[in-house]
Design a protein around this motif. Structure first.
Motif, mmCIF file in Angstrom:
data_model
loop_
_atom_site.group_PDB
_atom_site.id
_atom_site.type_symbol
_atom_site.label_atom_id
_atom_site.label_comp_id
_atom_site.label_asym_id
_atom_site.label_seq_id
_atom_site.Cartn_x
_atom_site.Cartn_y
_atom_site.Cartn_z
ATOM 1 N N THR A 160 7.183 5.664 5.482
ATOM 2 C CA THR A 160 6.490 5.223 4.269
ATOM 3 C C THR A 160 7.494 4.691 3.250
ATOM 4 N N ILE A 190 1.408 -2.426 0.740
ATOM 5 C CA ILE A 190 2.126 -2.366 -0.526
ATOM 6 C C ILE A 190 2.397 -3.780 -1.042
ATOM 7 N N THR A 211 2.270 0.024 6.158
ATOM 8 C CA THR A 211 2.563 0.344 4.759
ATOM 9 C C THR A 211 3.155 -0.876 4.056
ATOM 10 N N GLY A 249 8.644 1.302 4.526
ATOM 11 C CA GLY A 249 7.557 0.348 4.368
ATOM 12 C C GLY A 249 7.337 -0.021 2.911
ATOM 13 N N THR A 250 7.393 0.994 2.026
ATOM 14 C CA THR A 250 7.206 0.731 0.594
ATOM 15 C C THR A 250 8.321 -0.175 0.072
ATOM 16 N N ILE A 266 0.552 4.665 -1.552
ATOM 17 C CA ILE A 266 1.724 5.210 -0.855
ATOM 18 C C ILE A 266 1.434 6.617 -0.346
ATOM 19 N N GLY A 296 0.163 8.737 7.883
ATOM 20 C CA GLY A 296 1.324 8.516 8.746
ATOM 21 C C GLY A 296 1.747 9.758 9.501
ATOM 22 N N TRP A 328 6.527 1.399 10.215
ATOM 23 C CA TRP A 328 6.557 1.123 8.783
ATOM 24 C C TRP A 328 5.699 -0.078 8.410
ATOM 25 N N GLN A 377 -0.997 6.533 2.560
ATOM 26 C CA GLN A 377 -0.313 6.048 3.756
ATOM 27 C C GLN A 377 0.577 7.120 4.364
#
Lengths: 303, 335
Positions: free
Chosen positions: A100, A183, A179, A103-104, A222, A229, A176, A225
Motif C-alpha cells: 500500500t 490513488i 492502489t 502503491g500510494t 489508503i 490488501g 501495488w 486498500q
C-alpha cells in the motif's frame, strides 16, 4: 482529517458509529483481534510442541486432547495452526502495508506531476497488471528455494527471517498496482481543490503538498486498500506455499500445512480442513473490515 | 477502429518483452542446465564434453545473446525449444496437450460464473435489502475470501469422497472411455457416454475456478443494476406504464450488462492464477499444472513457453474486451 479540532472529532465519532453499524465488520474486528492475540501468545497457548513428532499418535482425528487432530508425523494440528497463523498473519499484514505504501507513493507522484512521469508510471502499472502473477511468483519461489542462486544469496543474509522476508518482497512486487491506480485518480481530483491550490499559492513545495495535504485527504482510500490488501496477500502466500514455492520447512504457515495435507486428504481430511478454515476466516474478516471502513470513512462510495 | 487495434497491439509488445526477459533471466539464474542432466547417467562424460556441448548449444554465450536467439527462433520458426522431460518440442506439449484442456476448464468456469452472476445480481438489485440480498452478499464475500485450492479440496471431499461414483476426485476423463470412432450402429450412444464422462470430470474443477469471478461479478452486477435502475430513462419507462418485468429486463438489464463485458477481460489474469491452483488440486492436465511441473522438473523451455503464452492470452483478451465494449456500447468509439 487527522487534526483534533472539534469538528473533526465529531466526524470521527460519526465514522466510528457508521463502522459499528456494520455488524459483520465489528464482529470481524473481534475475530482478527483474537487471531492476532492467539498468534502472539501461541507459545503460551499451545498444548504441544508444534515441531515435535510423536510416532504413537499418527493421524488422530480431532478429540479432547488434540482439538484439531494430529498429522502424518503425530504433531498436534492445533499447535501448528496457531504457529502457522504467526507466519500467515505477519506475511499478510506486512506485505499489505508495504505494497500500500509503494502503491500510494507511486500513485501520488503519478497523479501530482502528470506529464511524462505519469505516463511512465502508468504504462509500467499496465504492464504489471497484465503479467501472469502466480506463474512468475512460482519461478521466483523456485529460485529462492535453491541455494546458491543470486536471489537466495541476497535473502540468506537475513538469517532466520529470510523465508518470510523473501515471500513478503515478492508479494509486494506484484500487488501495488491497484492502489497506485486508485490513488492516482483520487490525487488528480484532489489537486484541483481549493486547499491544494491554496497551499500551492502559499509557496509550498511539491513534497509538502503531496504528503501533508493530498495524502491525508486520500487516507480513507489508503486505509481501505491496506485492509483489503491483507486478505489478498494472505491468499497469495497460502497459494504459493500450497504449491510448494512459498514458506519452506521448518517454518510453517497455513498454506504449507494445506500442501502437506493434500497427500493425506482421503485418510485425514481434518489436516486440510482447519488450516483452510483459518485462511478463509481471516481473509473474510479483513474483507468485511475493509467494507466497513469504506462505509465509515468514505460514505459517498457506498455501492 | 483499425488504427486503434494496431496501436493496442503495439502497446502489448513492451508487456510481452518485459515478461519474457524477466522469466528468461530468472530461469537462467536457476542452477542446472540441460547438459548437467546428460552427464548424470553417463560415467564417460568428461568435463571437456561438457564444455564442448555447452559451446555447441551456445550456452556459454551471455544471456542477452541467448535471449535474442530464443526470441528469433520463436518468431521465425515458432521454435519454443525442446521439452527435456518429454523429449518433444515444448510447443507440442503446450499447444497440443495442455492449452485445449486449460481453455475448456477456464471457458466452463467463466460460463458458470456469468450464468450465476447475472441472474443473482439482478435479483439482489431488484430486491435490495431483502433476505435474499443479504444472503447473497454474504455468499459473495465468502466467494472472494475462500482460497480456491481449499474450496477444491472441500468439493472433492463432499462430492467425490462422501458420495462416490458421480464426480471423480481428479483427472481429465476416464481412461477406458475415448472419443468414439464413427460407425452407424453405436456412435451416438458412445458419443453421449463420452460427453457425460467429460462433464463428470469437468464440473467440480470448473465450479472451483468459477468461485472468485462468480462472487465478484455478482457484486458488480448488483451495483451496476442499481445504478441503472435510478436513471431517468428507466423512470420514464415506468411512467409510460410498462410492466415492472419489462422495465427490469428490457430497459435496465440490457444497459447494466454493458460494463460486465469489461470484467471478463480483466478477470483473465485471475483466471490464469486460479487455473494453476485448481489444476493442481484436481490433477487437471492443463497449462497451469504444466508450469508447476515444468519448474519442479527444471523443464525450462516448457515453463518459459507456458508463462509467455499466459501473458499473450491476458494481453489478447484485454484487447478483445475493449473492442467488444466499443461494439456493444455505442457511446464509446475508438476512432
Amino acid at each position: 482529517m487527522i487534526s483534533t479540532t472539534a469538528a473533526s472529532t465529531a466526524q470521527q465519532r460519526r465514522g466510528l458509529k457508521r463502522f459499528l453499524r456494520h455488524r459483520l465488520a465489528s464482529l470481524s474486528i473481534v475475530v482478527i483481534v483474537l487471531l492476532v492475540l492467539s498468534a502472539i501468545f501461541a507459545a503460551q497457548l499451545v498444548p504441544f510442541d508444534y515441531r515435535q513428532p510423536n510416532l504413537l499418535e499418527l493421524f488422530l482425528p480431532p478429540s479432547i486432547t488434540h482439538w484439531f487432530g494430529s498429522d502424518d508425523l503425530g504433531r498436534d494440528v492445533l499447535s501448528r495452526v496457531l504457529y502457522g497463523g504467526r507466519v500467515s498473519l505477519l506475511v499478510g499484514i506486512l506485505a499489505a502495508l508495504v505494497s500500500t505504501t509503494v502503491g500510494t507513493a507511486l500513485g501520488v507522484i503519478s497523479g501530482y506531476f502528470g506529464g511524462w512521469v505519469d505516463n511512465l508510471i502508468m504504462r509500467f502499472t499496465d504492464i504489471m497488471l497484465s503479467v501472469p502473477t502466480l506463474p512468475i511468483l512460482i519461478v521466483v519461489g523456485a529460485l529462492l528455494k535453491e541455494s546458491g542462486t543470486p536471489l537466495a544469496e541476497f535473502f540468506a543474509r537475513f538469517g532466520a527471517a529470510k523465508n518470510i522476508l523473501a515471500i513478503i518482497s515478492i508479494i509486494v512486487l506484484f500487488s501495488w498496482m491497484s492502489t497506485a491506480r486508485l490513488i492516482r485518480a483520487e490525487i488528480l481530483s484532489l489537486k484541483e481543490r481549493d486547499f491544494a491550490q491554496a497551499a500551492l499559492a502559499l509557496g509550498a513545495r511539491a513534497p509538502r503538498i503531496m504528503f501533508s495535504h493530498l495524502v491525508p485527504n486520500a487516507l480513507a482510500i489508503i486505509i481501505v486498500q491496506a485492509t483489503l490488501g491483507v486478505g489478498r496477500a494472505i491468499l497469495i502466500e497460502s497459494g504459493l506455499s500450497f504449491l510448494g514455492f512459498g514458506i519452506q520447512s521448518p517454518d510453517v504457515s497455513w498454506g504449507t500445512m494445506l500442501s502437506r495435507a493434500q497427500q493425506y486428504f482421503l485418510i485425514a481430511p481434518w489436516l486440510a480442513f482447519f488450516p483452510g478454515l483459518m485462511i478463509f476466516l481471516t481473509v473474510l474478516s479483513f474483507n468485511y473490515i475493509g467494507d466497513g471502513l469504506r462505509d465509515a470513512l468514505d460514505p459517498r462510495s457506498r455501492a | 477502429m483499425f488504427k486503434y487495434i494496431v496501436t493496442r497491439l503495439l502497446q502489448a509488445i513492451p508487456t510481452l518483452i518485459a515478461v519474457s526477459v524477466l522469466v528468461f533471466i530468472l530461469i537462467n539464474w536457476t542452477p542446472g542446465d540441460p547438459i548437467d542432466q546428460l552427464g548424470l547417467n553417463n560415467p564417460n562424460f568428461t568435463q571437456e564434453d561438457y564444455q564442448r556441448l555447452r559451446e555447441a548449444y551456445g550456452l556459454d554465450k551471455p544471456w542477452l545473446e541467448r535471449y535474442s536467439r530464443w526470441v528469433w527462433g520463436v518468431l521465425t520458426r515458432f521454435d519454443l525449444g525442446f521439452s527435456r522431460r518429454y523429449g518433444i518440442p515444448a510447443a507440442t506439449v503446450i499447444f497440443q496437450q495442455r492449452l485445449p484442456n486449460t481453455l475448456l476448464l477456464s471457458g466452463a468456469a467463466l460460463f458458470i460464473a456469468l450464468a450465476v452472476a447475472i441472474p443473482v445480481g439482478v435479483l439482489s438489485a431488484t430486491r435490495q435489502y431483502s433476505f435474499f440480498d443479504y444472503l447473497f452478499t454474504f455468499i459473495n464475500f465468502a466467494g472472494i475470501s475462500v482460497p480456491v485450492f481449499w474450496l477444491g479440496m472441500l468439493l472433492i471431499y463432499l462430492f467425490s469422497v462422501q458420495i462416490p461414483g458421480i464426480f471423480p476426485a481428479g483427472g481429465l476423463s476416464s481412461p477406458e472411455i475415448t472419443y468414439p470412432a464413427w460407425s452407424e450402429a453405436g456412435f451416438w450412444s458412445d458419443w453421449w457416454r463420452w460427453l457425460f464422462d467429460r462433464l463428470r470430470y469437468l464440473i467440480l474443477p470448473a465450479i472451483t475456478l468459477a468461485s472468485i469471478q462468480m462472487a465478484a461479478w455478482t457484486r458488480f452486477m448488483r451495483s451496476s443494476m442499481l445504478e441503472v435502475m435510478n436513471l431517468d430513462y428507466v423512470r420514464t419507462a415506468r411512467a409510460k406504464g410498462l410492466s415492472e418485468q419489462r422495465v427490469t429486463y428490457k430497459h435496465s438489464l440490457r444497459n447494466a450488462l454493458l460494463p460486465i463485458v469489461t470484467l471478463v477481460g480483466l478477470a483473465i489474469p485471475q483466471v490464469v492464477n486460479g487455473a494453476v491452483l485448481t489444476e493442481t488440486v484436481f490433477a487437471w492436465p492443463g497449462m497451469g499444472r504444466a508450469i508447476v511441473e515444468a519448474i519442479l522438473n527444471k523443464d525450462f523451455p516448457v515453463a518459459m513457453a507456458a508463462i509467455l503464452l499466459s501473458a499473450v492470452l491476458i494481453v489478447v483478451f484485454n484487447i478483445i474486451t475493449d473492442l467488444i465494449y466499443a461494439l456493444v456500447d455505442p457511446r464509446i468509439s475508438y476512432s
